[in-house]
Design an enzyme around this catalytic site. Structure first.
Site, PDB file in Angstrom:
ATOM      1  N   ASP A  74       0.837  -1.199   0.000  1.00  0.00           N
ATOM      2  CA  ASP A  74       0.000   0.000   0.000  1.00  0.00           C
ATOM      3  C   ASP A  74       0.870   1.247   0.000  1.00  0.00           C
ATOM      4  OD1 ASP A  74      -2.396   1.775   0.705  1.00  0.00           O
ATOM      5  OD2 ASP A  74      -3.286  -0.224   0.858  1.00  0.00           O
ATOM      6  N   HIS A 286      -3.957   5.449   3.999  1.00  0.00           N
ATOM      7  CA  HIS A 286      -4.685   4.394   3.306  1.00  0.00           C
ATOM      8  C   HIS A 286      -4.244   3.003   3.756  1.00  0.00           C
ATOM      9  CE1 HIS A 286      -5.942   1.843  -0.124  1.00  0.00           C
ATOM     10  NE2 HIS A 286      -6.904   2.721  -0.268  1.00  0.00           N
ATOM     11  N   SER A 452     -11.235  -0.693  -1.744  1.00  0.00           N
ATOM     12  CA  SER A 452      -9.998  -0.751  -0.954  1.00  0.00           C
ATOM     13  C   SER A 452     -10.265  -1.279   0.442  1.00  0.00           C
ATOM     14  CB  SER A 452      -9.400   0.646  -0.800  1.00  0.00           C
ATOM     15  OG  SER A 452      -8.640   1.022  -1.886  1.00  0.00           O
TER      16      SER A 452
END
Length: 532
Positions: A74, A286, A452
């Site tokens: 990521d 994220h 996601s």
């Protein structure tokens, strides 16, 4: 790319990647229980994954889990987050495989000096820029070989996709506006105003000079985006800056320098020992969000509960603000496999992949080592049976890798999220992906939408199964996850995207269902018993 903003593609150099995939949700709009994705549809009415029921069943078996390593490829991993730090992977032999000081993972987006590559633009733009010197001024009739003609056709497709012609015209338009603002500002300053003028003062001007009147009309037409009480100097600065940024990007078309130059590597798989050990990036969360959904510490009275309670989260940075590079993804997969990860979460993606074979080879490598990969389907509302999505995991034109699971996003009512990509053959199942809360910036928590987020929920279910039933093979874990879904295949609802067409849920994925942790662990227990 799907990271950082949790949203789909943006324009030109600003683009995040396919999945950076998630849209942050203001807290005041959140009406669902914060943990709805963990709940049971039968008991709560929310189409979560029945995680609590799964633990009740596992507790009844009186067995202890073994720790399983999960790699999160990521944009970041905050290894000090209050609800994650106890679950972060610790390398037993840092530096032993050629990556210095890789205590908790590795960063393929940095250089040896500690600097990190943050923004990269879209793959389409990068490819267009790469081919521009060869083909921008070429006539198709001058190309002699079939290979040249094919590459030229690819270049034209890229040129159209990135809208270079329109962007250059837009740059000229912004320059005209900027010039007009500067001209009007000169007039305003010449009058020596007693106070710093506001935009309302500028709109009230009476300009009789015919040479300046055209510029003033342009300014009037461009003032709608500024509040009347805003200072004129701020509006001027913002307008000039916008034009300067556009012009810099246009000039960069013929600049041989590229953002990746910061890393200092050679763009081949042989050059693999680059980067640094920094997994944290300020204002980026994220990867931390994804990791929390998999394995945030359960029942500790703070934050959220992850799906799995016996995991070690390995951070591997390979996803920038923009489309990820195939080289970084391929090496990130191999790094994770070589360092003991059994599950790899990939909440990112894109639609152009010039070196997709590198990534597909890495997926095959993971398969040989018994490693499962989980890939987010994307947030464009597209049918990815007819639109190529990467990493594709394709072993041939028609066969997808047996160790890859692709995940779409569903909502609390058990329907496909309108933003989610889908596909009867390319998307395996759905998982909660709307109004999902997880670990965020610093020691905080955010709520967001996107595939996601659906993907680490499925990764977490796989980790839960494998930690309690470690004798199962990767193929068996995959089969169990797909076979144990909450089946909604006959339910009819809208196709994701902007259309109004109604289809059965079974037409949107291979299974026509939503991941179900309770049914999965029950099936895993039966499969594990049959091995005795």
């Amino acid at each position: 790319m799907y990271p950082n903003r949790f949203i789909p593609f943006a324009f030109l150099c600003l683009a995040p990647s396919l999945y950076s995939q998630a849209q942050e949700v203001p807290a005041k709009k959140q009406e669902l229980p914060q943990n709805w994705h963990l709940l049971s549809p039968a008991k709560s009415g929310f189409y979560g994954v029945s995680n609590n029921e799964a633990y009740q069943f596992l507790d009844s078996l009186n067995i202890k889990p073994t720790k399983i390593t999960v790699a999160v490829i990521d944009a970041d991993l905050n290894v000090n987050h209050e609800d994650l730090k106890a679950r972060v992977w610790k390398n037993p032999k840092p530096g032993s495989k050629g990556y210095p000081n890789d205590l908790n993972g590795w960063n393929f987006l940095g250089n040896k000096d500690g600097r990190n590559l943050l923004k990269t633009g879209t793959e389409a733009f990068r490819e267009y820029k790469r081919l521009r010197p060869r083909f921008e001024k070429v006539q198709a009739s001058s190309l002699k070989t079939a290979a040249e003609q094919q590459e030229y056709a690819y270049f034209l497709k890229l040129r159209k996709e990135v809208k270079i012609g329109a962007y250059i015209k837009f740059g000229a338009y912004l320059q005209q506006i900027s010039d007009a603002f500067v001209a009007v500002d000169s007039f305003v300053r010449a009058s020596k105003p007693a106070n710093e003028p506001r935009t309302s003062d500028i709109l009230a001007l009476k300009i009789e000079d015919p040479k300046l009147s055209d510029a003033y009309k342009i300014v009037q037409g461009s003032m709608l985006k500024f509040k009347e009480e805003s200072l004129w100097k701020e509006a001027l600065a913002a307008t000039v800056k916008e034009s300067e940024v556009a012009n810099e990007r246009i000039k960069s078309l013929d600049d041989k320098a590229v953002p990746r130059d910061l890393i200092g590597d050679t763009y081949t798989l042989k050059d693999k020992y680059y980067g640094n050990a920094n997994l944290y990036e300020a204002e980026v969360y994220h990867g931390t969000f994804v990791a929390g959904l998999i394995g945030a510490v359960r029942n500790n009275g703070i934050g959220i509960d992850g799906i799995a309670d016996s995991v070690a989260i390995m951070g591997v940075r390979a996803v920038p603000d923009g489309d990820e590079y195939d080289k970084d993804v391929a090496l990130a997969i191999r790094y994770a496999v070589d360092n003991g990860a059994k599950l790899i979460n990939m909440s990112f993606g894109k639609y152009i992949s010039p070196n997709s074979e590198w990534v597909n080879d890495a997926v095959k490598y993971a398969d040989k080592k018994g490693v499962l990969l989980f890939h987010a389907a994307g947030n464009e509302g597209l049918n990815v049976d007819s639109v190529s999505i990467y990493p594709s995991g394709m072993e041939s034109a028609t066969k997808r890798a047996a160790n890859l699971i692709r995940v779409g996003a569903s909502d609390a009512s058990g329907t496909a999220a309108s933003i989610s990509n889908y596909g009867a053959t390319q998307v395996d199942l759905f998982a909660p992906g709307i109004n999902i809360t997880s670990t965020g910036l610093n020691n905080g928590y955010q709520t967001a939408n996107g595939t996601s987020l659906s993907t680490p929920i499925v990764t977490g279910v796989a980790a839960l199964i494998w930690s309690y039933f470690p004798k199962l093979s990767a193929r068996e874990v995959r089969r169990i996850i797909l076979a144990s879904v909450t089946s909604l295949k006959d339910n009819v609802g809208p196709v994701p995207g902007k259309g109004k067409r109604q289809v059965s849920f079974g037409q949107l994925s291979v299974t026509g269902g939503i991941v179900n942790a309770y049914q999965a662990v029950k099936m895993a227990q039966k499969s594990s018993q049959s091995k005795k």
